[in-house]
Scaffold this active site. Structure first.
Site, PDB file in Angstrom:
ATOM      1  N   ALA A  92       0.809  -1.214   0.000  1.00 58.49           N
ATOM      2  CA  ALA A  92       0.000   0.000   0.000  1.00 58.49           C
ATOM      3  C   ALA A  92       0.845   1.268   0.000  1.00 58.49           C
ATOM      4  CB  ALA A  92      -0.934   0.001   1.209  1.00 58.49           C
ATOM      5  N   HIS A 151      -3.454 -12.519  -2.186  1.00 60.30           N
ATOM      6  CA  HIS A 151      -3.349 -11.701  -0.988  1.00 60.30           C
ATOM      7  C   HIS A 151      -1.914 -11.834  -0.506  1.00 60.30           C
ATOM      8  CE1 HIS A 151      -4.712 -10.716   3.385  1.00 60.30           C
ATOM      9  NE2 HIS A 151      -4.088  -9.715   2.806  1.00 60.30           N
ATOM     10  N   ASP A 152      -1.228 -10.717  -0.351  1.00 60.05           N
ATOM     11  CA  ASP A 152       0.204 -10.785  -0.050  1.00 60.05           C
ATOM     12  C   ASP A 152       0.501 -11.590   1.207  1.00 60.05           C
ATOM     13  OD1 ASP A 152      -0.823  -8.863   1.682  1.00 60.05           O
ATOM     14  OD2 ASP A 152       0.399  -7.228   0.912  1.00 60.05           O
TER      15      ASP A 152
END
Length: 486
Positions: free
Chosen positions: A14, A237-238
């Site tokens: 992010a 999803h990391d």
């Protein structure tokens, strides 16, 4: 597979993104960062948006660099969860995706509860009920022209995969973070969507991690200089990719994927859907190979990075991260602790002032200097790790003998040592690039590598990557510090 494969592991955070060349062979596992770029939500007229076209451009630049410097056998993308783009019937993007930190979901969970209770929602999804979950973001769009025009919803990594391949779908580990995925049946819960009034038809077909989605489209092939390269659905999803990258041996271990957020929990064979788990706000997210990530979202190093940004904006001297950590090492321990998961720390802003306000309200000594605030943040984060790992173990009926701390936080030696001290068990730190390693390993298996299960992948990581071991020290009263937080 007799020869090593070389793939592009796109790991999006992010605040920044990286494109790594990952080389995987029988005794080889090597990462090389070839492109890094800044990322972040863009404020416009009171809302926060992602510059998703800019992210796509940077992904293409990075993949082109991987192809320029050697073989390119595959491409995989992992990113943060919950955020999405909407496509119209022609497959065109309907506006920039909003950030999960946008305020549009304020009060929305309360409205959803009028139709579907928290208990009902948890019984189906097993999901920690955070205000920014996809289900609440979509509910905030009810009645808007954008949602009414939408033909498809694509989570961020699936949107980027669509632009690379032209194929639509939703990878399961990320789909399980939406609040619209049935954790038992491993399918979309159309009933939930209908009851909330959401257009269930926009939910795309589901994919398993390790699925070959398709080759890159011609315009991408021309730009990166490589035709026919498959895009592979990894644990998008990391955190799912990061948990693959945990170099654990068999036994009872907990993990902390420590970065902007901290994902703290256990790897299980099935979900824990008890009332106690719901009340404790634990989540059951799908992992690679049918596993469940039973975890808690804990505020991470975002609070520290926002503090550093604030101090830099104020042009304070000696507030570089190395200087702050060096000072925090010798600062008074456990002098001030705060609730690091307080909602006030969720959004961007003057984080040091917020920390001081929380300390004042809790009757704690107010940290006055950047070093004191940094020590407060790290002590408080270690306490949060302690509380949630112990609680996860109790809820799942598991013992925890060791904690694996991966991600960027594994490079913070003070945080790793404080975590070992707080929990009273060893902490194994590293690799820092666990998400990119997990991404690359899942791609390699899809391309024919002899990596039949998670144990084989993790064994390869242990053979090729060092970890640092932190033994717990005695002397500090962590029990007393925990009791001050209630």
């Amino acid at each position: 597979m007799s020869e090593p494969v070389r793939v592009a592991a796109v790991d999006l955070g992010a605040t920044s993104g990286r494109v790594m060349a990952c080389r995987v062979g029988a005794r080889t596992l090597h990462l090389e960062e070839l492109h890094r770029f800044g990322n972040g939500a863009v404020p416009v007229r009171g809302s926060l948006y992602w510059d998703v076209l800019g992210i796509h451009r940077e992904v293409l630049v990075g993949v082109r660099e991987v192809a320029r410097t050697g073989a390119l056998h595959g491409i995989g993308i992992d990113s943060w969860a919950v955020d999405y783009g909407l496509l119209d019937r022609d497959g065109q993007l309907l506006g920039n995706p909003r950030s999960h930190r946008d305020s549009r979901t304020d009060g929305v969970p309360t409205e959803v509860r009028k139709t579907v209770s928290d208990a009902e929602l948890y019984d189906v999804t097993g999901l920690q009920q955070l205000s920014f979950n996809t289900v609440y973001q979509l509910a905030s769009e009810l009645g808007t022209p954008t949602l009414e025009s939408a033909e498809r919803l694509l989570l961020l990594p699936d949107l980027l995969t669509y632009w690379l391949t032209g194929e639509v779908g939703a990878e399961r580990t990320n789909a399980s973070t939406t609040g619209l995925y049935d954790v038992r049946t491993r399918e979309w819960s159309l009933d939930l969507a209908k009851r909330i009034g959401l257009p269930w038809s926009i939910l795309p077909p589901l994919r398993e991690p390790g699925t070959v989605v398709g080759p890159v489209v011609d315009e991408v092939a021309e730009y990166v200089g490589a035709a026919g390269v498959p895009v592979i659905s990894v644990g998008s999803h990391d955190t799912a990719s990061a948990v693959v990258g945990v170099p654990a041996e068999e036994g009872s271990f907990a993990y902390i994927s420590s970065g902007t957020w901290s994902l703290v929990g256990l790897e299980l064979d099935g979900p824990v859907l008890s009332a106690e788990a719901r009340e404790a706000d634990f989540t059951n997210e799908s992992g690679v190979d049918g596993t469940i990530r039973f975890l808690k979202n804990v505020m991470g190093l975002w609070v520290l990075s926002e503090s550093v940004r604030t101090w830099a904006d104020k042009r304070l001297s000696d507030v570089t991260l190395p200087a702050l950590l060096a000072g925090a090492e010798t600062a008074p321990a456990l002098r001030t602790v705060v609730d690091i998961n307080h909602p006030r720390l969720l959004t961007p802003g003057d984080m040091p002032t917020r920390i001081q306000e929380l300390a004042r309200e809790a009757g704690e000594p107010i940290p006055r200097t950047p070093v004191a605030i940094t020590r407060t943040l790290l002590d408080s984060l270690a306490l949060a790790y302690r509380r949630n790992i112990r609680l996860a173990a109790t809820l799942a009926g598991r013992d925890v003998d060791v904690v694996h701390l991966v991600g960027g936080g594994s490079q913070n030696a003070l945080l790793c040592q404080l975590t070992a001290d707080a929990l009273g068990v060893p902490v194994l730190a590293g690799p820092a690039e666990a998400a990119a390693l997990g991404n690359g390993l899942v791609q390699a298996r899809a391309l024919g590598a002899d990596l039949p299960d998670l144990a084989a992948m993790r064994a390869l990581i242990r053979r090729t990557h060092d970890v640092r071991r932190y033994e717990p020290r005695v002397g500090l009263d962590w029990d007393a510090a925990a009791s001050r937080l209630g």
